[in-house]
Design a protein around this motif. Structure first.
Motif, PDB file in Angstrom:
ATOM      1  N   ASN A  88      30.764  45.919  27.968  1.00 58.18           N
ATOM      2  CA  ASN A  88      30.296  46.516  29.228  1.00 58.18           C
ATOM      3  C   ASN A  88      30.170  45.470  30.327  1.00 58.18           C
ATOM      4  OD1 ASN A  88      30.176  48.821  27.768  1.00 58.18           O
ATOM      5  ND2 ASN A  88      27.944  48.935  27.631  1.00 58.18           N
ATOM      6  N   GLU A  89      29.528  44.378  30.026  1.00 60.67           N
ATOM      7  CA  GLU A  89      29.310  43.328  31.041  1.00 60.67           C
ATOM      8  C   GLU A  89      30.632  42.709  31.466  1.00 60.67           C
ATOM      9  OE1 GLU A  89      26.846  39.107  31.519  1.00 60.67           O
ATOM     10  OE2 GLU A  89      26.586  40.365  29.723  1.00 60.67           O
ATOM     11  N   LEU A 113      35.152  41.801  35.290  1.00 53.86           N
ATOM     12  CA  LEU A 113      36.591  41.823  35.583  1.00 53.86           C
ATOM     13  C   LEU A 113      36.871  42.695  36.805  1.00 53.86           C
ATOM     14  CD1 LEU A 113      39.498  41.151  34.888  1.00 53.86           C
ATOM     15  CD2 LEU A 113      39.496  43.059  33.262  1.00 53.86           C
ATOM     16  N   ALA A 114      36.220  43.821  36.895  1.00 56.45           N
ATOM     17  CA  ALA A 114      36.422  44.684  38.064  1.00 56.45           C
ATOM     18  C   ALA A 114      35.981  43.986  39.342  1.00 56.45           C
ATOM     19  CB  ALA A 114      35.655  45.988  37.878  1.00 56.45           C
ATOM     20  N   GLN A 115      34.869  43.268  39.278  1.00 55.06           N
ATOM     21  CA  GLN A 115      34.388  42.541  40.457  1.00 55.06           C
ATOM     22  C   GLN A 115      35.362  41.444  40.855  1.00 55.06           C
ATOM     23  OE1 GLN A 115      30.654  40.564  39.770  1.00 55.06           O
ATOM     24  NE2 GLN A 115      30.104  40.585  41.944  1.00 55.06           N
ATOM     25  N   ALA A 125      40.439  33.349  43.828  1.00 56.18           N
ATOM     26  CA  ALA A 125      40.122  34.696  43.355  1.00 56.18           C
ATOM     27  C   ALA A 125      41.048  35.117  42.213  1.00 56.18           C
ATOM     28  CB  ALA A 125      40.217  35.686  44.510  1.00 56.18           C
ATOM     29  N   VAL A 126      42.335  34.723  42.286  1.00 60.14           N
ATOM     30  CA  VAL A 126      43.273  35.029  41.194  1.00 60.14           C
ATOM     31  C   VAL A 126      42.841  34.339  39.908  1.00 60.14           C
ATOM     32  CG1 VAL A 126      45.641  34.719  40.405  1.00 60.14           C
ATOM     33  CG2 VAL A 126      45.206  35.448  42.757  1.00 60.14           C
ATOM     34  N   ALA A 127      42.378  33.080  40.020  1.00 57.43           N
ATOM     35  CA  ALA A 127      41.905  32.360  38.833  1.00 57.43           C
ATOM     36  C   ALA A 127      40.652  33.014  38.254  1.00 57.43           C
ATOM     37  CB  ALA A 127      41.629  30.900  39.192  1.00 57.43           C
ATOM     38  N   ASP A 128      39.791  33.544  39.122  1.00 59.89           N
ATOM     39  CA  ASP A 128      38.579  34.228  38.636  1.00 59.89           C
ATOM     40  C   ASP A 128      38.942  35.484  37.841  1.00 59.89           C
ATOM     41  OD1 ASP A 128      37.018  32.309  39.791  1.00 59.89           O
ATOM     42  OD2 ASP A 128      36.626  33.475  41.631  1.00 59.89           O
ATOM     43  N   VAL A 129      39.996  36.161  38.283  1.00 60.33           N
ATOM     44  CA  VAL A 129      40.448  37.338  37.519  1.00 60.33           C
ATOM     45  C   VAL A 129      40.935  36.917  36.130  1.00 60.33           C
ATOM     46  CG1 VAL A 129      42.183  39.163  37.405  1.00 60.33           C
ATOM     47  CG2 VAL A 129      41.015  38.676  39.560  1.00 60.33           C
TER      48      VAL A 129
END
Length: 392
Positions: free
Chosen positions: A123-124, A129-131, A170-174
């Motif tokens: 869940n977390e 991932l969505a964020q 941001a791509v790396a965070d995904v």
């Protein structure tokens, strides 16, 4: 006084009569054996030696199976011990602490490479991932606008580079969020068979805790130690044989797939890695195998194991000797070599022309008359000189 002497005389007379009666009875019992028919005593005396010489209570000569030495091939084999492992074996575990959400396998199931076995609660991680994806979309749009302005000359190059860096971050965070989510899914790293497991939905998994074992049982890998003095007789690709206690009559064929590059300084041995086919599932990881490494073959005279008597460190056989129509056995020492597949290599002591007792050695002794099995007894109790069967 007279009465007293009369009583003593009467008692003495009774005693003498009793002694006389006992002696008469003793002599009567012995008379038939001594006064019997002439020669009866001599016949009885000669009966016992005759039975002893004949080898039986009725004077029968024992029958024996005979065999002649034959030439067989013996293989010098180095026997070593090794422990079986799967071609690939692993104990799966989790990389994080989390609750088990789903168990997607059953013990003993054959699974494919990449198949999902266990899913943990996500869940977390799904929210993270969505964020991260939302921030990546926002950063990409901002970068595209500033890049267009830069191409038109309304934005500086430094500003465009700044928004480009923000978008790539941001791509790396995904990617990081997807990796954390992937840690919550346990997959089979290769095709194999899963073992027993007590994992159930709702259980808490800690990092490094065993979830289930996975083994590739299409073949088993066996590592064994070869003393350095035998290194000249082994090489990669060499054929091997192996036996296990569970199936003592089965022989498993394999080969050496790799030799280690170093010799252990403590044991002076080299580790060899071999592989044995196990498509029938009889070889399992953890089994102790007796690995046979061939060192060459040779031909030599051989006899069945039942024909060779072993006493301490020596060995002997019973050889048939025939003189003047009388067949006897003589015990003869031999030098025994290898024992393989029920046969004994005989290095010295017999020739191919000898006739050897094949079995039942505990029923005969040296110098005893015998007759070949199946031969009819002759008039003197001896058997005919039937030809022995060839060994093998």
């Amino acid at each position: 006084m007279l009465r007293r002497h009369y009583f003593l005389a009467f008692a003495l007379g009774v005693v003498l009569l009793m002694l006389a009666a006992g002696g008469f009875k003793f002599l009567s019992d012995r008379r038939p054996a001594q006064d019997g028919p002439p020669g009866a005593s001599g016949a009885a005396a000669g009966a016992a030696p005759g039975r002893a010489a004949r080898g039986g209570p009725r004077g029968d000569v024992p029958q024996v199976a005979l065999v002649s030495p034959t030439t067989r091939t013996f293989t010098d084999r180095l026997e070593l011990l090794g422990v079986a492992k799967g071609r690939q074996s692993v104990t799966l575990s989790a990389a994080t602490t989390q609750l088990v959400s789903r168990v997607l396998f059953t013990p003993g199931q054959t699974v494919a490479k990449g198949q999902v076995l266990v899913e943990l609660k996500t869940n977390e991680q799904d929210a993270a991932l969505a964020q991260a994806r939302a921030r990546e979309i926002q950063a990409r749009r901002a970068y595209e606008r500033w890049r267009t302005l830069g191409q038109q000359g309304f934005a500086s190059v430094a500003a465009v580079d700044q928004y480009e860096a923000a978008w790539k971050t941001a791509v790396a965070d995904v990617g990081a969020a997807e990796a954390r989510l992937g840690d919550r899914v346990i997959r089979a790293p290769f095709a194999g068979v899963v073992g027993l497991s007590d994992i159930a939905p709702g259980a808490v998994i800690n990092p490094g805790a065993a979830i289930v074992t996975l083994d590739d049982l299409s073949a088993v890998r066996v590592d064994f130690q070869i003393p350095d003095r035998f290194l000249a007789s082994v090489k990669e690709g060499q054929a091997l044989t192996a036996r296990v206690d569970a199936w003592p009559d089965a022989v498993f064929n394999g080969r050496i797939i790799r030799l280690d590059t170093r010799i252990d300084e403590r044991t002076r041995a080299l580790t060899a890695r071999s592989e044995f086919a196990s498509r029938d599932g009889r070889l399992r990881p953890g089994m102790m195998l007796r690995v046979g490494v061939s060192q060459g073959a040779r031909s030599a005279l051989a006899l069945p194991e039942s024909a060779v008597a072993v006493q301490g460190e020596g060995a002997s056989v019973f050889v048939v000797v025939e003189e003047a129509g009388r067949m006897t056995v003589q015990q003869k020492p031999v030098v025994a070599g290898l024992r393989q597949d029920g046969w004994v290599e005989v290095l010295q002591g017999v020739t191919v022309t000898d006739r050897v007792v094949a079995d039942g050695l505990n029923r005969i002794q040296s110098g005893q008359p015998v007759r070949p099995a199946g031969a009819p007894p002759s008039q003197d109790g001896q058997g005919g000189g039937a030809a022995p069967r060839r060994a093998g």
